[in-house]
Design a protein around this motif. Structure first.
Motif, short mmCIF file in Angstrom:
data_model
loop_
_atom_site.label_atom_id
_atom_site.label_comp_id
_atom_site.label_asym_id
_atom_site.label_seq_id
_atom_site.Cartn_x
_atom_site.Cartn_y
_atom_site.Cartn_z
N GLN A 64 0.83 -1.21 0.00
CA GLN A 64 0.00 0.00 0.00
C GLN A 64 0.87 1.27 0.00
N CYS A 101 0.62 2.02 -3.86
CA CYS A 101 -0.82 2.34 -3.97
C CYS A 101 -1.21 3.68 -3.36
N ASN A 145 -0.92 4.72 -0.54
CA ASN A 145 -1.38 4.55 0.84
C ASN A 145 -2.86 4.92 0.98
#
Length: 471
Positions: free
Chosen positions: A322, A326, A328
Motif C-alpha cells: 500500500q 498504492c 497509501n
C-alpha cells in the motif's frame, strides 16, 4: 478543415476499451462499450473553432478495419486522428497507414501508449504525428496549422517525423488549467444509444468531471496524461453537461470517469444538489473513488441524487505494498470497512478494485488482499494482474530487468512472474480470489436474491477466464 476522429475497431479476439487505464486501454467484457468521450471533447473544441468534424467509432458501428476505412474515405478528411491502446496498437497502426495512403490526410494518433513510446510508432511510415498528453488544444493547433499550409514545427505536445526521417519531439504542452473553458463534448457526433454497461438496461454515457491525481500509484496510467495535480470542473459546468446528456440526448445512465471523483466533497455535494434541483430525478450514475474521500453523510447525499454504484481502489491488503505502490489509499482498514457498510446502508453497490503480482509480492501478501476483500464485503470485486505500462513509476522500476510486450497488456493477464510467484501462480491467485469471494455463504445468499443477475455474472467471469487462457 475536415477532421475525422477515429476510435478503431477492437481486434477480433477481444473487446478493447481505450479509455481505461489512463488511456493505455484494457481488454474488457464484450458487454461493456464506453463512448470515446475523449474524442468527443476534442471534437467539441474543434467545432467551436469552425472546423467540420466527424467521429468514427468502429465498435459502436459494428464494423471491422475495412469497414472503418470505407467510412473514413467517404468523408475525405484533411486531418485524421486515431485513438490507440497498448493491446490493439499493431491493428491501430495498420488502420492508420491505410487511412494515410487512401485519403492523403495528415494522419496522427493519440493515447498514452503512443505518448510514451513515440519513436517506434513511426516505423513503417504509417502516421505523420503523435499527440502527447492532453489532446484537445494540441489537435486544434495541428488542424489550424494544416489549414494554413504549414508544417508541425513548434506545436507543443506533438511528436512528428521530418522529411529527413528524424523524429522531432516538440516541447511538452502545459495541462489545461481552466477545464470550464472547454466546450461540452460533442455527443451529437456519437450514436449514444450504442453504449452499454454490464447489468444496466439502456444506454450509458461517461463524464469526466475532473482530471489529475496526486496519489501517483506506481501502476496507474491516469496521471501520465492528466498530471499529479487535481483540476476540477465547477459544479455548474458539470451540471451543464448532465443537462445536455439528459434533456437533449435522453440519456439516463452516467459513469463518471474521474480517477477519484469525491476528492472535494463540497463539489460533489453541489453536483448532487444540482441534479435534484434541475429535475433529473431518474438519472442513475456511478463513479470511481478512494475510500478515504468518502463518509456516510456524503454517501447519503450521493444516493439521494441517483448514485447507484461506487468502485473503490482497494488494490492490496498488505501495508508495505500500500505504501510503496498504492498511494497509501487504505491506511485505515476500520474506516474502509465502515465506508463499505455505509454504502450498503443507503443502497449504493460497491466494487473493490484489487491487484495481484506486485514486484515484491509473496503468496502470503496476496492472501492478505483476498482476506481484506472478505472483511470489506463489497458487492462486486475485480482482481487485475499488475501491469507495468510505459511511463509509469512501475515501468521505470522494472524496465532494466524485463522485456515488455505491449500487445499482451490486457490488464487481466499476468505477463510474467516476480521473484516469488510465476505468472501462472499469479493467475492462480486471481482465480482463488474470485472463487473465495463468490463462494462465501453470505455472498451466495445475497446473489440468489436476483438469480438472473447472478447467472449473468457467472457467465461473464467464465468468459473472462477463457480469454485469459487464450491470450
Amino acid at each position: 478543415m475536415k477532421v475525422v476522429l477515429v476510435n478503431p475497431p477492437s481486434p477480433p479476439e477481444f473487446r478493447v476499451s481505450r479509455g481505461l487505464m489512463g488511456g493505455f486501454g484494457m481488454a474488457v467484457n464484450p458487454e461493456l462499450l464506453y463512448p470515446p468521450i475523449e474524442l468527443a471533447h476534442v471534437a467539441g473544441l474543434l467545432e467551436s473553432r469552425g472546423h467540420e468534424v466527424a467521429i468514427i467509432d468502429g465498435d459502436a458501428l459494428g464494423v471491422d478495419a475495412a469497414g472503418a476505412l470505407t467510412r473514413i474515405q467517404a468523408l475525405a478528411p484533411d486531418v485524421c486522428v486515431l485513438d490507440s491502446s497498448s493491446t490493439s496498437l499493431d491493428q491501430d497502426l495498420e488502420l492508420a497507414g491505410r487511412v494515410r495512403e487512401a485519403t492523403g490526410a495528415l494522419t496522427g494518433m493519440l493515447g498514452s501508449q503512443v505518448t510514451y513510446t513515440p519513436d517506434e510508432i513511426f516505423e513503417g511510415g504509417r502516421i505523420d504525428f503523435v499527440v502527447r498528453g492532453e489532446p484537445e488544444f494540441t489537435v486544434l493547433d495541428v488542424v489550424d496549422r494544416r489549414g494554413g499550409g504549414g508544417d508541425l514545427a513548434g506545436i507543443e505536445g506533438v511528436t512528428w517525423k521530418g522529411a529527413d526521417g528524424q523524429v522531432v519531439h516538440e516541447p511538452e504542452r502545459e495541462k489545461i488549467a481552466d477545464l470550464d473553458a472547454l466546450p461540452l463534448p460533442a455527443r451529437h457526433l456519437l450514436d449514444n444509444g450504442a453504449y452499454r454497461f454490464p447489468g444496466i438496461d439502456g444506454p450509458i454515457t461517461t463524464v469526466k468531471s475532473s482530471r489529475g491525481c496526486p496519489l501517483n500509484c506506481s501502476f496507474c496510467g491516469y496521471t501520465l496524461a492528466q498530471g499529479l495535480r487535481f483540476r476540477f470542473r465547477s459544479p455548474e459546468h458539470v451540471l451543464a453537461e448532465l443537462k445536455d446528456l439528459y434533456f437533449v440526448h435522453g440519456l439516463r445512465h452516467v459513469v463518471f470517469r474521474d480517477p477519484i471523483f469525491t476528492t472535494r466533497k463540497d463539489r460533489v455535494a453541489a453536483i448532487c444538489d444540482g441534479i435534484l434541483s434541475l429535475g433529473m430525478s431518474d438519472l442513475a450514475w456511478q463513479c470511481e473513488t478512494a475510500v478515504k474521500t468518502l463518509d456516510a453523510e456524503l454517501l447519503g447525499k450521493m444516493a439521494a441524487a441517483g448514485c447507484t454504484h461506487v468502485s473503490l481502489g482497494v488494490e492490496s491488503g498488505n501495508a508495505e505494498i500500500q505504501k510503496k505502490h498504492c498511494g497509501n489509499k487504505l491506511s485505515d482498514l476500520d474506516k474502509a470497512a465502515e465506508v463499505f457498510r455505509a454504502a450498503r446502508a443507503v443502497g449504493i453497490e460497491t466494487r473493490a478494485f484489487c491487484m495481484i503480482g506486485f514486484p515484491e509480492e509473496t503468496p502470503a501478501m496476496a492472501d492478505e488482499t483476498i482476506a481484506l476483500v472478505d472483511r470489506l464485503d463489497p458487492d462486486q470485486v475485480q482482481f487485475c494482474a499488475v501491469t507495468a505500462y510505459p511511463g509509469t513509476p512501475l515501468h521505470t522500476m522494472l524496465r532494466d530487468s524485463r522485456d515488455f510486450d505491449y500487445a499482451a497488456m490486457t490488464g487481466f493477464q499476468a505477463l510474467e512472474g516476480n521473484e516469488h510467484m510465476t505468472a501462472e501462480e499469479i493467475q492462480d491467485k486471481i482465480r482463488e480470489g474470485y472463487r473465495r469471494f463468490y463462494r462465501r455463504p453470505k455472498r451466495m445468499l445475497r446473489e440468489l436474491k436476483d438469480p438472473k443477475r447472478f447467472a449473468a455474472r457467472i457467465a461473464r467471469y467464465a468468459t473472462l477466464f477463457k480469454r485469459r487462457a487464450a491470450v
